[in-house]
Design a protein around this motif. Structure first.
Motif, PDB file in Angstrom:
ATOM      1  N   ASP A  79      13.074   6.506 -81.390  1.00 50.26           N
ATOM      2  CA  ASP A  79      12.544   5.692 -82.478  1.00 50.26           C
ATOM      3  C   ASP A  79      11.135   5.223 -82.119  1.00 50.26           C
ATOM      4  O   ASP A  79      10.721   5.290 -80.966  1.00 50.26           O
ATOM      5  CB  ASP A  79      13.456   4.488 -82.740  1.00 50.26           C
ATOM      6  CG  ASP A  79      13.506   3.542 -81.544  1.00 50.26           C
ATOM      7  OD1 ASP A  79      14.166   3.909 -80.553  1.00 50.26           O
ATOM      8  OD2 ASP A  79      12.869   2.478 -81.608  1.00 50.26           O
ATOM      9  N   TYR A  80      10.399   4.736 -83.123  1.00 51.20           N
ATOM     10  CA  TYR A  80       8.979   4.418 -82.937  1.00 51.20           C
ATOM     11  C   TYR A  80       8.748   3.478 -81.757  1.00 51.20           C
ATOM     12  O   TYR A  80       7.968   3.774 -80.846  1.00 51.20           O
ATOM     13  CB  TYR A  80       8.423   3.792 -84.225  1.00 51.20           C
ATOM     14  CG  TYR A  80       6.918   3.828 -84.319  1.00 51.20           C
ATOM     15  CD1 TYR A  80       6.274   4.813 -85.059  1.00 51.20           C
ATOM     16  CD2 TYR A  80       6.134   2.884 -83.660  1.00 51.20           C
ATOM     17  CE1 TYR A  80       4.885   4.854 -85.149  1.00 51.20           C
ATOM     18  CE2 TYR A  80       4.751   2.923 -83.736  1.00 51.20           C
ATOM     19  CZ  TYR A  80       4.127   3.906 -84.482  1.00 51.20           C
ATOM     20  OH  TYR A  80       2.758   3.944 -84.559  1.00 51.20           O
ATOM     21  N   GLU A 115       9.164  10.315 -87.364  1.00 50.05           N
ATOM     22  CA  GLU A 115       8.984   8.981 -86.794  1.00 50.05           C
ATOM     23  C   GLU A 115       8.562   9.069 -85.330  1.00 50.05           C
ATOM     24  O   GLU A 115       7.652   8.354 -84.884  1.00 50.05           O
ATOM     25  CB  GLU A 115      10.269   8.166 -86.910  1.00 50.05           C
ATOM     26  CG  GLU A 115      10.177   6.774 -86.287  1.00 50.05           C
ATOM     27  CD  GLU A 115      11.463   5.968 -86.426  1.00 50.05           C
ATOM     28  OE1 GLU A 115      11.570   4.919 -85.748  1.00 50.05           O
ATOM     29  OE2 GLU A 115      12.355   6.376 -87.194  1.00 50.05           O
ATOM     30  N   ASP A 118       4.977  10.295 -85.113  1.00 54.62           N
ATOM     31  CA  ASP A 118       4.013   9.256 -85.508  1.00 54.62           C
ATOM     32  C   ASP A 118       3.712   8.335 -84.321  1.00 54.62           C
ATOM     33  O   ASP A 118       2.555   7.963 -84.082  1.00 54.62           O
ATOM     34  CB  ASP A 118       4.566   8.437 -86.676  1.00 54.62           C
ATOM     35  CG  ASP A 118       4.473   9.167 -88.006  1.00 54.62           C
ATOM     36  OD1 ASP A 118       3.792  10.205 -88.067  1.00 54.62           O
ATOM     37  OD2 ASP A 118       5.091   8.705 -88.985  1.00 54.62           O
TER      38      ASP A 118
END
Length: 272
Positions: A79-80, A115, A118
């Motif tokens: 996750d980010y 995600e 990014d």
């Protein structure tokens, strides 16, 4: 040493993989490799050996800027926020202010690839990471990642050896200027007993392992990261650039076999 140039970046065609290397064995292997001339080292958060890799690089006489250093995101850090946090932790363990390459270790359906990419792009923007890539992605997944990413996908790190056909992925990488980083280039040890590799090796006074490594590195655009611990094996792995296989030999060595690949995996994970 030979180099492969991808996206304008030169990468040593042969590096050191550290999967399943831990503690003093890991540190010693990396120290010896750097002493012998290796300038490409691969680790991962999941390997649990980033501290040892970092200590070895820090204690060597080799300048950090001369080492192409790769790590990979653990599955739970996709996750980010997890990407940013865990990469900071990896940098601290590795005693460096940047990674040359950060990879998504495995596809993970629980977190969108977009995600993760990014967050990885943010790391490139702030200088913590120079390049990003993926590992164990099939061609379709690699293409999807390239579409999502705001920064170029530099490599796909996958299993590649004479028994594992990666023709489609190789062609895709060559067309799109993506490095294919080959792990397990010795087929989890299976090539060591291969009669074809042994026969070809006699022609050049090389071992089956050296012939297999030459076969892998003679493909474009490919770099490889065999694991080795002893000085003898580390030296032998470097001695694969003083001969060249013929087209006929390249084709003869190529023996796609999922059964041989699976047998090698099982053998490599079994106690002696």
């Amino acid at each position: 040493m030979e180099y492969v140039t991808v996206q304008g970046v030169e990468v040593p065609k042969l590096g050191l993989g550290t999967w399943r290397l831990t503690g003093d064995d890991c540190r010693s292997a990396v120290e010896t490799a750097l002493e012998l001339g290796y300038r490409h080292v691969d680790t991962a958060q999941a390997y649990g050996n980033e501290r040892q890799v970092g200590a070895a690089i820090a204690s060597s006489d080799v300048d950090r800027e001369d080492v192409f250093l790769t790590s990979k995101l653990k599955g739970g850090n996709r996750d980010y926020d997890g990407v940013l946090r865990s990469t900071d932790e990896s940098l601290a363990k590795l005693r460096t202010d940047h990674l040359d390459l950060l990879l998504i270790h495995w596809p993970n359906r629980r977190v969108p690839t977009r995600e993760t990419l990014d967050a990885m792009a943010e790391l490139v923007e702030n200088g913590s990471v120079k390049h990003v890539g993926v590992s164990n992605f099939k061609r379709e997944a690699l293409a999807e990642a390239r579409d999502y990413a705001d920064v170029p996908i530099f490599t796909d790190q996958v299993q590649f050896h004479p028994y594992w056909d990666q023709t489609d992925l190789l062609d895709y990488c060559d067309i799109h200027d993506v490095l294919l980083t080959a792990y397990s280039p010795l087929g989890h040890g299976g090539v060591l007993r291969d009669p074809v590799l042994a026969e070809v090796g006699e022609e050049y006074d090389k071992s089956p392992a050296q012939v297999a490594l030459r076969w892998v590195t003679q493909h474009e655009p490919v770099a490889t990261i065999p694991k080795a611990t002893s000085r003898e094996h580390l030296e032998a792995n470097l001695e694969v650039f003083d001969f060249e296989l013929t087209d006929e030999e390249m084709e003869r060595i190529r023996q796609p076999s999922k059964l041989r690949t699976l047998s090698g995996v099982v053998r490599s994970r079994s106690p002696l």
